[in-house]
Design a protein around this motif. Structure first.
Motif, PDB file in Angstrom:
ATOM      1  N   GLU A 262      25.668   0.197  51.572  1.00 42.38           N
ATOM      2  CA  GLU A 262      25.255  -0.111  50.209  1.00 42.38           C
ATOM      3  C   GLU A 262      23.922   0.574  49.940  1.00 42.38           C
ATOM      4  OE1 GLU A 262      24.572  -4.344  47.941  1.00 42.38           O
ATOM      5  OE2 GLU A 262      23.244  -3.775  49.566  1.00 42.38           O
TER       6      GLU A 262
ATOM      7  N   THR B 173      15.386   0.437  49.659  1.00 48.19           N
ATOM      8  CA  THR B 173      15.752  -0.835  49.033  1.00 48.19           C
ATOM      9  C   THR B 173      16.766  -1.541  49.904  1.00 48.19           C
ATOM     10  OG1 THR B 173      15.372   0.159  46.878  1.00 48.19           O
ATOM     11  CG2 THR B 173      16.609  -1.898  46.915  1.00 48.19           C
ATOM     12  N   ARG B 174      16.429  -2.744  50.311  1.00 49.49           N
ATOM     13  CA  ARG B 174      17.357  -3.500  51.158  1.00 49.49           C
ATOM     14  C   ARG B 174      17.956  -4.657  50.366  1.00 49.49           C
ATOM     15  NH1 ARG B 174      15.570  -5.012  56.762  1.00 49.49           N
ATOM     16  NH2 ARG B 174      17.789  -4.799  57.189  1.00 49.49           N
ATOM     17  N   CYS B 175      17.175  -5.709  50.070  1.00 49.53           N
ATOM     18  CA  CYS B 175      17.794  -6.866  49.414  1.00 49.53           C
ATOM     19  C   CYS B 175      18.044  -6.624  47.929  1.00 49.53           C
ATOM     20  CB  CYS B 175      16.950  -8.119  49.633  1.00 49.53           C
ATOM     21  SG  CYS B 175      15.433  -8.194  48.671  1.00 49.53           S
TER      22      CYS B 175
ATOM     23  N   LEU C 199      16.423  -7.879  45.636  1.00 51.00           N
ATOM     24  CA  LEU C 199      16.176  -9.164  44.985  1.00 51.00           C
ATOM     25  C   LEU C 199      14.696  -9.541  44.975  1.00 51.00           C
ATOM     26  CD1 LEU C 199      19.062 -11.167  46.748  1.00 51.00           C
ATOM     27  CD2 LEU C 199      19.112 -10.167  44.458  1.00 51.00           C
ATOM     28  N   GLY C 200      13.846  -8.687  45.524  1.00 57.29           N
ATOM     29  CA  GLY C 200      12.420  -9.020  45.580  1.00 57.29           C
ATOM     30  C   GLY C 200      12.074 -10.003  46.681  1.00 57.29           C
ATOM     31  N   LEU C 201      12.894 -10.094  47.691  1.00 54.54           N
ATOM     32  CA  LEU C 201      12.662 -11.077  48.762  1.00 54.54           C
ATOM     33  C   LEU C 201      12.209 -10.467  50.083  1.00 54.54           C
ATOM     34  CD1 LEU C 201      15.721 -13.501  48.305  1.00 54.54           C
ATOM     35  CD2 LEU C 201      13.404 -13.761  47.406  1.00 54.54           C
ATOM     36  N   CYS C 202      12.779  -9.319  50.461  1.00 54.61           N
ATOM     37  CA  CYS C 202      12.584  -8.860  51.847  1.00 54.61           C
ATOM     38  C   CYS C 202      11.309  -8.033  52.044  1.00 54.61           C
ATOM     39  CB  CYS C 202      13.810  -8.094  52.337  1.00 54.61           C
ATOM     40  SG  CYS C 202      13.939  -6.386  51.760  1.00 54.61           S
ATOM     41  N   GLY C 203      10.764  -7.464  50.970  1.00 52.97           N
ATOM     42  CA  GLY C 203       9.500  -6.735  51.090  1.00 52.97           C
ATOM     43  C   GLY C 203       9.621  -5.284  51.531  1.00 52.97           C
TER      44      GLY C 203
END
Lengths: 256, 313
Positions: free
Chosen positions: A51, A215-217, A219-223
């Motif tokens: 992804e 970009t991993r999550c 969602l603004g969560l993983c940093g």
């Protein structure tokens, strides 16, 4: 297009592929992406492959302009008509048209989100000038489409194989001095974006910069996508600015 | 104005909200940003013996019940984490926001060493993550699975450092109270409950699990009842303070968690809606709730459901 039961990924069928250059393909899909704005992005998923984030080439119908640089983008651009691509989004914050005269700047495959933005502006009856820069003629894209939409297009290549030889920032500077835009919008390598920031500061032009990041999550969560703190400081963004959630577009200087 | 301050193991917090481990605890900049947005304390992302990339995408998705993730303990390793924590601590101090440092280790005998390295940054608390549900493929069954293994880890860390320690427990056990008692008996100063709840999502059209790791950890509103029950149960069997974490996204949620017995309230997945500004929102809502209900301070709400339950017996 099929809405999945948990509302996360939407499965789209590939309708048409348009080869933009040697490595880049626009993938036209069989449905619309609701509530999207130019400059936003989606995560595109291929089961068993992976992804990755891609900016929107168009939302109605959905299209992504994808440069094949890694395993996921190579697999996606190798899909055939009728194949399925899974999409989650739109994600992040996009461009916001400001004023009536817009200067759009794309570096390399950073041109990907610009025709969507140009289309929105031209539909309002606004003026759109686009400056596209690339290493070489084979890396350029979307010139014909932007021209067809009604934008004025200036082109530079590092090696002079197409358009004016040199960096896109030189043409941008000329354009600003000839006809000052109400706002500049740019997507491309960070070095180009920061050079444009300096130019816009000097000429007091509002500027919106679209950054690329791991970009991993989404969602603004993983940093993982945090923008370098020294860049944040230069741009007046809060430290810890997250490309996936606060961006990818940083809307700067809109009050000036 | 209701008083939101907390004395937690002698550490002063401006309010009970804690940035939960695993969410934005990756750099001094993001942790400072959370502090400026009004969090009471921040917890850094778990650090282990060596650097880990974590799992491949998709690693996290927001679904209608909250978030599912399998990031996979991405971290630079405890030695590289040390300067991050030192810088973070320096930035948080003037803001009056304590730093909790989360650690994990692949093997029992590594916990002490990781704790010793991390302790050099002098965090206000070390949170011992023995309950990540997403690394079983690398590390086997989590140490949180039994009272024996949870106690052994606690003993290792307790021997290694003098800094207060909180052990982070998993909800998916049938003997949570026994596990809580075991870690406290080995010297845990606090308990963090809960970690994410193991789960999975399947895309029927793809006929595949959505996460690359196949399974992940659920967080957000869907696990709030699980977290409330866990905190309620633990607070009945041990006297140490509890960092109640799981599904807290509003001031009312925070009040519920405190009434279940939590001393502090972890917030993580709620950042998915609005980013770090959510801390200010939750604090404002908590103040408003306490004002409307006549609670002067957090102590007057703490464990209230236990007291009420006892009254009616």
């Amino acid at each position: 297009m099929t809405q999945c039961n948990h509302g996360l990924m939407q499965a789209f069928k590939l309708v048409k592929k348009v080869q933009e250059n040697e490595k880049t393909t626009t993938m036209w899909l069989d449905g619309n992406l609701e509530n999207a704005t130019p400059g936003q992005y989606v995560m595109a998923w291929l089961p068993d492959v992976g992804e990755k984030p891609f900016s929107l080439h168009s939302a109605t119908p959905l299209a992504l302009t994808i440069c094949a640089v890694g395993p996921v983008s190579r697999a996606i651009t190798a899909l055939n008509s009728g194949d399925t691509l899974w999409i989650r989004g739109p994600l992040g914050k996009g461009f916001s048209l400001t004023g009536k005269k817009h200067l759009l700047v794309g570096g390399g495959y950073g041109a990907a989100p610009l025709s969507y933005l140009a289309d929105e502006a031209l539909k309002r009856g606004d003026q759109v000038v686009t400056c596209l820069g690339a290493a070489s003629a084979k890396d350029l894209m979307l010139i014909d489409e932007l021209t067809r939409l009604g934008a004025t297009v200036h082109v530079t290549t590092d090696d002079g194989s197409f358009g004016t030889q040199g960096l896109v920032t030189a043409v941008v500077l000329e354009q600003i001095e000839t006809d000052k835009p109400d706002c500049l919008y740019a997507c491309g390598p960070t070095g180009m974006l920061m050079a444009l920031w300096d130019i816009c500061q000097a000429h007091k032009i509002p500027v919106q910069l679209s950054f690329e990041a791991l970009t991993r999550c989404g969602l603004g969560l993983c940093g993982a996508c945090e923008l370098d703190e020294t860049l944040c400081a230069r741009l007046g963004l809060p430290s810890g600015w997250l490309v996936c959630h606060d961006g990818p577009v940083a809307r700067l200087n809109l009050q000036n | 104005m209701a008083n939101l301050t907390v004395d937690f193991l002698g550490i002063k917090l401006n309010n009970p909200l804690v940035l939960a481990s695993g969410v934005l605890g990756t750099s001094p900049a993001v942790m400072e940003r959370c502090a400026r947005e009004g969090v009471g304390a921040v917890t850094s992302k778990s650090a282990g013996t060596e650097a880990r990339d974590g799992h491949a995408n998709p690693v996290a998705l927001a679904w209608q019940g909250g978030v599912i993730n399998a990031i996979g303990l991405t971290n630079p390793g405890c030695h590289a984490e040390l300067p991050i924590l030192i810088e973070t601590k320096k930035r948080l101090k003037p803001l009056g926001v304590p730093l909790f440092a989360s650690i994990f280790a692949p093997r029992l005998e590594d916990f002490g060493e990781v704790a010793r390295v991390i302790a050099e940054a002098e965090p206000d608390l070390i949170e011992v993550n023995i309950s990540c549900p997403n690394v079983a493929s690398d590390f086997g069954t989590p140490f949180s699975a039994t009272a024996k293994s949870a106690a052994e880890v606690t003993r290792e860390v307790r021997r290694a450092v003098k800094i207060p320690i909180s052990v982070k427990l998993a909800p998916n056990v049938y003997n949570l109270g026994e596990i809580a008692r075991a870690v406290v008996a080995e010297g845990a100063d606090a308990i963090t409950a809960i970690n994410t709840v193991p789960g999975m999502l399947i895309d029927a059209y793809a006929a595949r699990p959505v996460l690359k790791n196949t399974t992940g950890g659920l967080s957000g509103p869907t696990i709030k009842p699980v977290a409330l029950r866990a905190v309620w149960e633990i607070s009945q069997v041990v006297d140490v303070p509890i960092i109640g974490t799981g599904g807290i996204s509003s001031g009312i949620d925070a009040a519920e968690m405190i009434m279940a017995g939590a001393a502090l309230v972890g917030v993580g997945s709620a950042l998915v809606n609005g980013g770090p500004a959510v801390f200010g929102k939750i604090n404002t809502e908590l103040q408003e709730f306490m004002r409307s209900q006549g609670y002067q301070d957090l102590e007057s709400m703490r464990g209230l459901v236990h007291r009420r339950a006892n009254d009616t017996v």
